[in-house]
Design an enzyme around this catalytic site. Structure first.
Site, PDB file in Angstrom:
ATOM      1  N   ASP A  35       0.853  -1.191   0.000  1.00 20.75           N
ATOM      2  CA  ASP A  35       0.000   0.000   0.000  1.00 20.75           C
ATOM      3  C   ASP A  35       0.890   1.243   0.000  1.00 20.75           C
ATOM      4  O   ASP A  35       2.045   1.201   0.443  1.00 20.75           O
ATOM      5  CB  ASP A  35      -0.898   0.006   1.255  1.00 20.75           C
ATOM      6  CG  ASP A  35      -2.166   0.815   1.058  1.00 20.75           C
ATOM      7  OD1 ASP A  35      -3.248   0.215   0.943  1.00 20.75           O
ATOM      8  OD2 ASP A  35      -2.082   2.073   0.996  1.00 20.75           O
ATOM      9  N   ASP A  61       3.742   3.058  -4.474  1.00 21.96           N
ATOM     10  CA  ASP A  61       2.816   3.949  -5.174  1.00 21.96           C
ATOM     11  C   ASP A  61       2.583   3.288  -6.528  1.00 21.96           C
ATOM     12  O   ASP A  61       3.487   3.231  -7.369  1.00 21.96           O
ATOM     13  CB  ASP A  61       3.422   5.347  -5.341  1.00 21.96           C
ATOM     14  CG  ASP A  61       2.483   6.260  -6.124  1.00 21.96           C
ATOM     15  OD1 ASP A  61       1.472   5.763  -6.686  1.00 21.96           O
ATOM     16  OD2 ASP A  61       2.767   7.468  -6.184  1.00 21.96           O
ATOM     17  N   VAL A  62       1.375   2.783  -6.733  1.00 23.36           N
ATOM     18  CA  VAL A  62       1.117   1.954  -7.918  1.00 23.36           C
ATOM     19  C   VAL A  62       1.219   2.719  -9.229  1.00 23.36           C
ATOM     20  O   VAL A  62       1.246   2.105 -10.303  1.00 23.36           O
ATOM     21  CB  VAL A  62      -0.275   1.278  -7.840  1.00 23.36           C
ATOM     22  CG1 VAL A  62      -0.330   0.289  -6.700  1.00 23.36           C
ATOM     23  CG2 VAL A  62      -1.387   2.315  -7.741  1.00 23.36           C
ATOM     24  N   TYR A 153     -13.883   7.965 -12.683  1.00 22.36           N
ATOM     25  CA  TYR A 153     -13.902   6.707 -11.921  1.00 22.36           C
ATOM     26  C   TYR A 153     -14.518   5.579 -12.761  1.00 22.36           C
ATOM     27  O   TYR A 153     -13.925   4.503 -12.920  1.00 22.36           O
ATOM     28  CB  TYR A 153     -14.718   6.931 -10.653  1.00 22.36           C
ATOM     29  CG  TYR A 153     -14.835   5.748  -9.719  1.00 22.36           C
ATOM     30  CD1 TYR A 153     -13.743   5.327  -8.944  1.00 22.36           C
ATOM     31  CD2 TYR A 153     -16.035   5.061  -9.565  1.00 22.36           C
ATOM     32  CE1 TYR A 153     -13.857   4.260  -8.057  1.00 22.36           C
ATOM     33  CE2 TYR A 153     -16.156   3.995  -8.689  1.00 22.36           C
ATOM     34  CZ  TYR A 153     -15.067   3.594  -7.929  1.00 22.36           C
ATOM     35  OH  TYR A 153     -15.193   2.545  -7.055  1.00 22.36           O
ATOM     36  N   LYS A 157     -12.726   2.182 -14.217  1.00 26.58           N
ATOM     37  CA  LYS A 157     -13.154   0.886 -13.671  1.00 26.58           C
ATOM     38  C   LYS A 157     -13.713  -0.022 -14.775  1.00 26.58           C
ATOM     39  O   LYS A 157     -13.593  -1.241 -14.704  1.00 26.58           O
ATOM     40  CB  LYS A 157     -14.197   1.105 -12.576  1.00 26.58           C
ATOM     41  CG  LYS A 157     -13.626   1.713 -11.300  1.00 26.58           C
ATOM     42  CD  LYS A 157     -12.704   0.734 -10.593  1.00 26.58           C
ATOM     43  CE  LYS A 157     -12.323   1.187  -9.200  1.00 26.58           C
ATOM     44  NZ  LYS A 157     -11.502   0.202  -8.499  1.00 26.58           N
TER      45      LYS A 157
HETATM   46  N1  LIG Z   1     -16.195   0.716  -0.713  1.00 27.85           N
HETATM   47  C1  LIG Z   1     -17.120   0.742  -1.646  1.00 27.85           C
HETATM   48  O1  LIG Z   1     -18.307   1.024  -1.412  1.00 27.85           O
HETATM   49  C2  LIG Z   1     -16.751   0.385  -3.056  1.00 27.85           C
HETATM   50  C3  LIG Z   1     -17.750   0.336  -4.027  1.00 27.85           C
HETATM   51  C4  LIG Z   1     -17.431  -0.027  -5.324  1.00 27.85           C
HETATM   52  C5  LIG Z   1     -16.108  -0.332  -5.637  1.00 27.85           C
HETATM   53  N2  LIG Z   1     -15.160  -0.266  -4.677  1.00 27.85           N
HETATM   54  C6  LIG Z   1     -13.787  -0.579  -5.061  1.00 27.85           C
HETATM   55  O2  LIG Z   1     -13.266  -1.529  -4.166  1.00 27.85           O
HETATM   56  C7  LIG Z   1     -11.865  -1.289  -3.991  1.00 27.85           C
HETATM   57  C8  LIG Z   1     -11.520  -1.281  -2.510  1.00 27.85           C
HETATM   58  O3  LIG Z   1     -12.299  -0.277  -1.882  1.00 27.85           O
HETATM   59  P1  LIG Z   1     -12.083   0.064  -0.359  1.00 27.85           P
HETATM   60  O4  LIG Z   1     -13.353   0.637   0.140  1.00 27.85           O
HETATM   61  O5  LIG Z   1     -11.449  -1.099   0.322  1.00 27.85           O
HETATM   62  O6  LIG Z   1     -11.021   1.265  -0.506  1.00 27.85           O
HETATM   63  P2  LIG Z   1     -10.032   1.872   0.599  1.00 27.85           P
HETATM   64  O7  LIG Z   1      -9.942   3.331   0.350  1.00 27.85           O
HETATM   65  O8  LIG Z   1     -10.426   1.423   1.971  1.00 27.85           O
HETATM   66  O9  LIG Z   1      -8.651   1.178   0.244  1.00 27.85           O
HETATM   67  C9  LIG Z   1      -7.930   1.509  -0.909  1.00 27.85           C
HETATM   68  C10 LIG Z   1      -6.453   1.377  -0.561  1.00 27.85           C
HETATM   69  O10 LIG Z   1      -5.702   1.681  -1.740  1.00 27.85           O
HETATM   70  C11 LIG Z   1      -4.574   2.425  -1.331  1.00 27.85           C
HETATM   71  N3  LIG Z   1      -4.073   3.254  -2.430  1.00 27.85           N
HETATM   72  C12 LIG Z   1      -4.660   4.346  -2.983  1.00 27.85           C
HETATM   73  N4  LIG Z   1      -3.852   4.894  -3.899  1.00 27.85           N
HETATM   74  C13 LIG Z   1      -2.732   4.107  -3.953  1.00 27.85           C
HETATM   75  C14 LIG Z   1      -1.527   4.167  -4.681  1.00 27.85           C
HETATM   76  N5  LIG Z   1      -1.295   5.158  -5.581  1.00 27.85           N
HETATM   77  N6  LIG Z   1      -0.596   3.204  -4.497  1.00 27.85           N
HETATM   78  C15 LIG Z   1      -0.824   2.215  -3.590  1.00 27.85           C
HETATM   79  N7  LIG Z   1      -1.930   2.126  -2.836  1.00 27.85           N
HETATM   80  C16 LIG Z   1      -2.873   3.064  -3.018  1.00 27.85           C
HETATM   81  C17 LIG Z   1      -5.070   3.306  -0.188  1.00 27.85           C
HETATM   82  O11 LIG Z   1      -3.998   3.774   0.605  1.00 27.85           O
HETATM   83  C18 LIG Z   1      -6.010   2.366   0.532  1.00 27.85           C
HETATM   84  O12 LIG Z   1      -5.352   1.674   1.581  1.00 27.85           O
HETATM   85  C19 LIG Z   1     -11.562   0.017  -4.724  1.00 27.85           C
HETATM   86  O13 LIG Z   1     -10.950  -0.277  -5.954  1.00 27.85           O
HETATM   87  C20 LIG Z   1     -12.904   0.650  -4.948  1.00 27.85           C
HETATM   88  O14 LIG Z   1     -12.968   1.426  -6.132  1.00 27.85           O
HETATM   89  C21 LIG Z   1     -15.439   0.092  -3.411  1.00 27.85           C
END
Ligand SMILES: NC(=O)c1ccc[n+]([C@@H]2O[C@H](COP(=O)([O-])OP(=O)(O)OC[C@H]3O[C@@H](n4cnc5c(N)ncnc54)[C@H](O)[C@@H]3O)[C@@H](O)[C@H]2O)c1
Length: 255
Positions: A35, A61-62, A153, A157
């Site tokens: 992360d 950092d991805v 977004y 996606k």
């Molecule tokens: N939570 C929801 O309701 C929801 C709904 C639809 C889709 N999603 C998708 O599910 C996935 C997970 O969601 P979540 O709620 O667990 O998100 P989250 O924000 O809790 O976790 C995302 C993680 O990605 C990390 N991250 C962000 N940018 C980064 C980078 N440049 N390099 C490395 N790490 C990075 C963040 O630090 C974070 O720990 C996401 O892709 C999101 O789009 C979530």
């Protein structure tokens, strides 16, 4: 279900990443928690270890392709192989009409939501091809069907789903599967405004938010031998939201 497997969970400090890391470790996998938030990733590593699992963490950092190579190298050095890649990061997009989306916001969304998944896949594929086995699981979003004020977004996606299917086609002959998960809204109520909560209640057949653990169950399924014959799939885990049409309910709203 994952005895002895090595899994990289990118975005492992997030809600779904953490739940997946803990679940995978409970199922016998060794987990690399990756992360951009190093301290949070380390916390998840410690949680996994405290629960009796094996884990390490890595700051990445991805958006930088070099760092995904370093992540793969670090995983190989620490655990000897790579069996599973789970990609969860996303860029918290603004909610803008398309004419107001800034070039920076657009670019960052594509960089984190799509390009990072490409770089991470590229960095593990050589190892998986040599093994003639592997699992790649990318997390998309229900909004990938297209949604107002979510162009950056949603577009990224949607492209992530197509990317996943493209690599599934290329990698199938090597015994590697690639699938996407398409979540609905999940996580604690505090992360959502009342309008979203009302929408979920009215429009999701199950009428509630999901939990990160419920999403992680789907990730585990796709990573496990139970999904040996499943590839190029975009699996909705969304309480039925995208599976049904609720427009013609003749004014009958669920209670
Ligand atoms: N939570 C929801 O309701 C929801 C709904 C639809 C889709 N999603 C998708 O599910 C996935 C997970 O969601 P979540 O709620 O667990 O998100 P989250 O924000 O809790 O976790 C995302 C993680 O990605 C990390 N991250 C962000 N940018 C980064 C980078 N440049 N390099 C490395 N790490 C990075 C963040 O630090 C974070 O720990 C996401 O892709 C999101 O789009 C979530």
């Amino acid at each position: 279900m994952l005895d002895g497997k090595v899994a990289i969970i990118v975005g492992g400090a997030g809600q779904l990443g953490r739940a997946s890391s803990l679940l995978f470790a409970r199922e016998g996998a060794k987990v690399m928690v990756a992360d951009v938030k190093a301290a949070d990733a380390k916390r998840v590593e410690d949680e996994v270890k405290a629960a009796g699992g094996d884990a390490a963490s890595f700051q990445i950092d991805v958006t930088d392709p070099e760092q995904s190579k370093q992540l793969a190298d670090a995983t190989l050095k620490r655990f000897g192989t790579i069996d599973i890649l789970v990609y969860t990061p996303y860029y918290p997009h603004g909610s803008d009409l398309i004419e107001d989306v800034s070039p920076a916001n657009w670019k960052k969304s594509i960089d984190v939501n799509l390009n990072g998944a490409v770089y991470c896949s590229q960095s593990v594929i050589r190892t998986m091809k040599q093994k003639r086995s592997g699992r790649i699981i990318n997390i998309s979003a229900g909004a990938s069907v297209g949604a107002p004020k979510m162009a950056a977004y949603s577009s990224s996606k949607a492209a992530l789903v197509v990317f996943t299917k493209c690599i599934a086609a290329e990698l199938g002959p090597y015994g590697i599967t690639a699938n996407a998960i398409v979540p609905g809204s999940f996580g604690p109520r505090e992360r959502f405004g009342q309008a979203v909560l009302d929408f979920v209640k009215r429009r999701y057949p199950l009428g509630r938010l999901g939990t990160p653990e419920e999403l992680a169950n789907g990730v585990l399924f796709l990573a496990s031998p139970m999904a040996d014959y499943i590839t190029a799939v975009a699996l909705p885990i969304d309480g039925g939201f995208t599976g049904v049409l609720r427009a013609y309910n003749f004014g009958e709203e669920p209670a």
